[in-house]
Design an enzyme around this catalytic site. Sequence first.
Site, PDB file in Angstrom:
ATOM      1  N   CYS A  45     -76.407 -14.544  57.911  1.00  0.00           N
ATOM      2  CA  CYS A  45     -75.237 -14.623  57.026  1.00  0.00           C
ATOM      3  C   CYS A  45     -75.459 -13.982  55.659  1.00  0.00           C
ATOM      4  O   CYS A  45     -74.565 -14.017  54.809  1.00  0.00           O
ATOM      5  CB  CYS A  45     -74.840 -16.087  56.832  1.00  0.00           C
ATOM      6  N   GLU A  90     -74.023  -9.568  61.111  1.00  0.00           N
ATOM      7  CA  GLU A  90     -75.031  -9.901  62.103  1.00  0.00           C
ATOM      8  C   GLU A  90     -74.442  -9.796  63.507  1.00  0.00           C
ATOM      9  O   GLU A  90     -75.107 -10.131  64.490  1.00  0.00           O
ATOM     10  CB  GLU A  90     -75.576 -11.312  61.879  1.00  0.00           C
ATOM     11  N   HIS A  99     -72.690 -20.654  50.536  1.00  0.00           N
ATOM     12  CA  HIS A  99     -72.474 -20.284  51.930  1.00  0.00           C
ATOM     13  C   HIS A  99     -72.129 -21.564  52.682  1.00  0.00           C
ATOM     14  O   HIS A  99     -72.781 -22.593  52.506  1.00  0.00           O
ATOM     15  CB  HIS A  99     -73.729 -19.640  52.520  1.00  0.00           C
TER      16      HIS A  99
END
Length: 453
Positions: free
Chosen positions: A118, A84, A248
């Site tokens: 993400c 990103e 994550h």
Amino acid sequence: MWPKDVGIKAIEIYFPAQYVEQTELEQFDGVSAGKYTIGLGQSRMGFCNDREDINSLCLTVVHRLMDRYDIKPEDIGRLEVGTETIIDKSKSVKSVLMQLFEPYDCTDMEGADTTNACYGGTAALLNAVSWIESSAWDGRLALVVAGDNAVYSPGSARPTGGAGAVAMLIGPDAPLIIDRGVRASCMKHVYDFYKPNLKSEYPIVDGKLSVQCYLNALDTCYQTYCKKVKNKYNCDVTLNSFDAFLFHSPYCKLVQKSFARLAFIDFLNTSKEEVFEKHPELTQFHDIKVEDTYFNKDIEKVFVNLSKPDFLQKTQPSLMIANQVGNMYTPSVYTGLVSLLINKPIKELAGTKVGVFSYGSGLCSTMYSLTITKECNEKSDLMKIVSSLSYIKKELNARQKISPEDYTKVLEWREQNCHTVPFSPQSSIKNMFPGSYYLVQVDEKYRRTYNRV
């Protein structure tokens, strides 16, 4: 016939050679002691100075992977990048990485960049697996790269930054097998975290909404995963179905709360009679609406305590790099895999099933599982991966500590020169790890050149 045991055959990680200490950042920011270290669960935060960007991070990790595993350029048929960190609205990071392959006349290579916060690394990984299991597969291997420089404007989100990259070699007969059959996703349109200002490296963040979105996506993915397994295999899924679980990690404390969240979902999926029999004190929580519990401190505390022994066994070993480097964005959940591999004895890893939850704001999320091969002798592929990751702890300890004052100056300089041309970096390269790529200059036409330490 499906190719057998498609998954991760090799993995490499890279993080910058400097960090800021979270205890010192607490003092510098004037917050209460423990807010970042205990409240967020973070110890150190890696960051990029003006010598590194998304291109250099990915160049470094790919070159290191190919060197360490003696991968020939002609062996790669697909190369895909999840990130990103956008420095060009058109030219992909993948196209920059092609300079590692062009000298060998290897340009027949599918794949491009994938972007959604993400989540891009997981999207790239699933694409690579699908390519190998498709009619387009030509027998070569795929290379998946996830990298980001995670920085925030001054404020409460700044200590949740980080930087780094992960590269994974994907192919059949892998020691880390991506399980076929069931995975579950949750995709929604939400403005919890986004980067509309292309003149800045900083995102716009709604912290409370972001946590709510993360937990909602986790709930949805887990319930969908359980339902799919029940429909397909007629068996129930609980946390006991997994030997380890990776998440994550925006910050480590949220991961512990997320593990507790899955324990809470297991509790809700248990009959009220059974709950009363085992935990009569918890029956008050059984009929509560899930959407009303995201910030319920009573439920959070109860299930964090209840699930703590399992958390320490199944997830805590995966948080080492997240604790020491911070949130790398797209590589985050895969640094969890790396941490697990180097913190558990190989005989305990062999034959285990690992749950994976990947999340990207905005939002995209997927839950899937992987199985670690049973082969763990000295000549096994699993042993080769684990042995090849032995450099990580040494490199974490070899990094240079930077003061919060100098760290802040670095971020101010980066922000000031985010799109300045021509631009020549000022930072020294003498403390960078050997083999790291660094930015030499950006010319008046925004063309970037790199060199290697």
